[in-house]
Structure formats: structure tokens, C-alpha cells
Design a protein around this motif. Sequence first.
Motif, mmCIF file in Angstrom:
data_model
loop_
_atom_site.group_PDB
_atom_site.id
_atom_site.type_symbol
_atom_site.label_atom_id
_atom_site.label_comp_id
_atom_site.label_asym_id
_atom_site.label_seq_id
_atom_site.Cartn_x
_atom_site.Cartn_y
_atom_site.Cartn_z
ATOM 1 N N ASP A 205 19.681 -0.516 -17.436
ATOM 2 C CA ASP A 205 20.938 -1.188 -17.108
ATOM 3 C C ASP A 205 20.761 -2.688 -17.273
ATOM 4 N N GLN A 206 21.543 -3.272 -18.153
ATOM 5 C CA GLN A 206 21.549 -4.725 -18.328
ATOM 6 C C GLN A 206 22.982 -5.215 -18.102
ATOM 7 N N PRO A 207 23.354 -5.409 -16.840
ATOM 8 C CA PRO A 207 24.753 -5.742 -16.525
ATOM 9 C C PRO A 207 25.260 -6.997 -17.222
ATOM 10 N N GLU A 208 24.354 -7.914 -17.525
ATOM 11 C CA GLU A 208 24.798 -9.144 -18.186
ATOM 12 C C GLU A 208 25.267 -8.887 -19.619
ATOM 13 N N PHE A 209 24.888 -7.719 -20.175
ATOM 14 C CA PHE A 209 25.295 -7.382 -21.540
ATOM 15 C C PHE A 209 26.146 -6.109 -21.574
ATOM 16 N N LYS A 210 26.811 -5.821 -20.470
ATOM 17 C CA LYS A 210 27.573 -4.564 -20.383
ATOM 18 C C LYS A 210 28.691 -4.473 -21.409
ATOM 19 N N ASP A 211 29.168 -5.617 -21.901
ATOM 20 C CA ASP A 211 30.261 -5.618 -22.870
ATOM 21 C C ASP A 211 29.772 -5.695 -24.314
ATOM 22 N N VAL A 212 28.452 -5.712 -24.496
ATOM 23 C CA VAL A 212 27.886 -5.783 -25.846
ATOM 24 C C VAL A 212 27.440 -4.375 -26.254
ATOM 25 N N PRO A 213 28.017 -3.797 -27.295
ATOM 26 C CA PRO A 213 27.640 -2.429 -27.690
ATOM 27 C C PRO A 213 26.240 -2.371 -28.290
ATOM 28 N N SER A 214 25.583 -1.248 -28.051
ATOM 29 C CA SER A 214 24.250 -1.038 -28.601
ATOM 30 C C SER A 214 24.285 0.090 -29.624
ATOM 31 N N ILE A 215 23.183 0.240 -30.333
ATOM 32 C CA ILE A 215 23.017 1.328 -31.287
ATOM 33 C C ILE A 215 21.572 1.792 -31.177
#
Length: 318
Positions: A205-215
Motif C-alpha cells: 500500500d502506497q497511499p501517496e500514489f493511490k491515484d497513479v495506476p500501476s502495471i
Amino acid sequence: MKYRIAPLFCRPWTLNGMSPRLIESHYEHNYGAALNRLNSVTSELEALNVKTTSAQAISRLSREQSTLLNSTLLHELYFASLGGDGRNVPDTIASALTRDFGSVDRWRHEFVALAEVLTGDAGWILVTFVPRDGRLINHSTSDYSESIAGGIPILALDMYEHAYHIEYGANTTAYIAAFMRNIHWEAVEARYTDAMTVSRPRALDQPEFKDVPSITPEEVQEMLSSGQRVQIIDTRPRHYSTRAQDIVDGAVWRDPERIEEWMASLSKDEPVVTFCVYGFHIGCQSAAALRKAGFDARYMAGGHYAWKAIKGPVKLFG
């Protein structure tokens, strides 16, 4: 801690081809013996002065306790797997078996094959639900201590000699067939339904990047293998990249501290994948900055080392 005997789940007189004598002996002399020994070992372990007892003695008792606990749990599941019409598989569990094995028939052949391999040996054949993957898996164990970490067994076949010898002798094929005829599928389905409610292990969980999609690295591999055009940017920090020996094949390194200078060289018509060493901050920050500038950017979860761990192709960095 005192472990309590579980009442016999199946009704021995109703089983097809498995006599009450076989079930009674198994329940009393094998399950019962394991439970009694478990309580004895547990009491001995709890009474130890762990400050003065040798590590070897503590380890020996702890290992025996774990083995006996697994034995009691697996025996309880075995008896709870019997008592039904093994030919009639309810819809919910049939759908799950079809999803994970291709068909109920294919599951059955695989399960029986695993059991037949243990003929003359000893162990268990289990169907286990793995919450992490959301799927069922067949597997065998050669003793009481093997399991799938985090898995929830829902069906168990005891292949120890004590489970069949007094009735079937060495004819394990007949014993396996009898077990398959008597599977209590409604009970198995109920355990499967319960297992489905268990949450998967918590993801990073990286809440600071919750809006950045991952792949995932696997998804990046699939994009490359399919020929899809994708811009892969290695944003490992300069102090790290100067010591690096390899780079993802198909990626280009760019200094994350100078992203404003090089982002103009990227195309907004093709997706962008950024990554750093482990997938924590720099790759995420780079993807966030690119998205803010209008690029379809995602960061690769796990970074460079996740790519290498799945044996993704790399080339010399230089």
C-alpha cells in the motif's frame, strides 16, 4: 490449551463400499491417537521453562506438535469429506472446478492420478483454495507437515495405509474409487463458499500514489510480446544507474531529476511505463509527473528487480 475431539462428521452406515468397521477404526485408533498425543505434547511444551530448556528440546516438541495438529485437522477434514453421492457435484463447486481445471472430469482424473501415485507410500491428496490467487488447486503431501501457505483445504483423501488396509488390503485403486463415490459435495461446497470470504493477503500500500495506476511486469511482457508499441523508461536514480550492469531490454534510461527536459521527447499517442529499482518512489513519481503532463503513464510494480525475478529480458547497461 486442550484440543477437543470432533464428533464423526459422516454416518458410517450410509457409506457406499466403506464399512463402519473401517471408519470406526480410523476414527478411534488413528485420529483419536493423534489427538491424545497432541494434548500430551502441548501440555509438555507449555510446562517447559524456556529459559533453561535446550533449544533442541523446544524445537523437537514444537515440530511434533505441528505434525500432530496437522494430523488431527486433516483427519477431521477427511471424515467431513465423506457421506454424500460423489457423482452429483452441485453447481457452485462444479463451476469452480471447471474454472480452475477445465472441467469436473479433468479435475477428477488429476485428483485420482495424484492418489494413485501414493499407492504403497503415505500421504494426503487435498483440494485447497488459495485466497491470494482466488483459485482451487490439487496437491499431494508426503507427510502431515506439508501444506500450501495461506491455503484453505476443502477436501481431503487419506492415503496412509491405516485408512484402507483392513478392508482393501493393497488394493488402493478400489479404495480411491470408494472415496470418490462417497464425497459429500454439499459439505465441500459449503467449505469452498466459506473460503471464498477470506481476503487475499494485503498488497503493498502506497497511499501517496493511490491515484497513479500501476502495471505488473507480466503485463509489460505481454505488451512487448504482442508487438504493442510502448515507451519503457528506466528512471532509476543516477547514483544507482551508474553502478547498474543491466537494463530492461527495450527500455531507455532517463534521469528522473530532469524529467521536465526529456518528457517532450515522448509520444502522447503510445503508453508509457516507468520503473525504478524496486517500484516504490521514483518510478511512481515519474509516472505521476508524466500523467500530469497528459501522458498515458503507469509505473511498473516491483521495479527493475521484479522484472528480473520473472526472467524478463535484460541487456547490458551502457
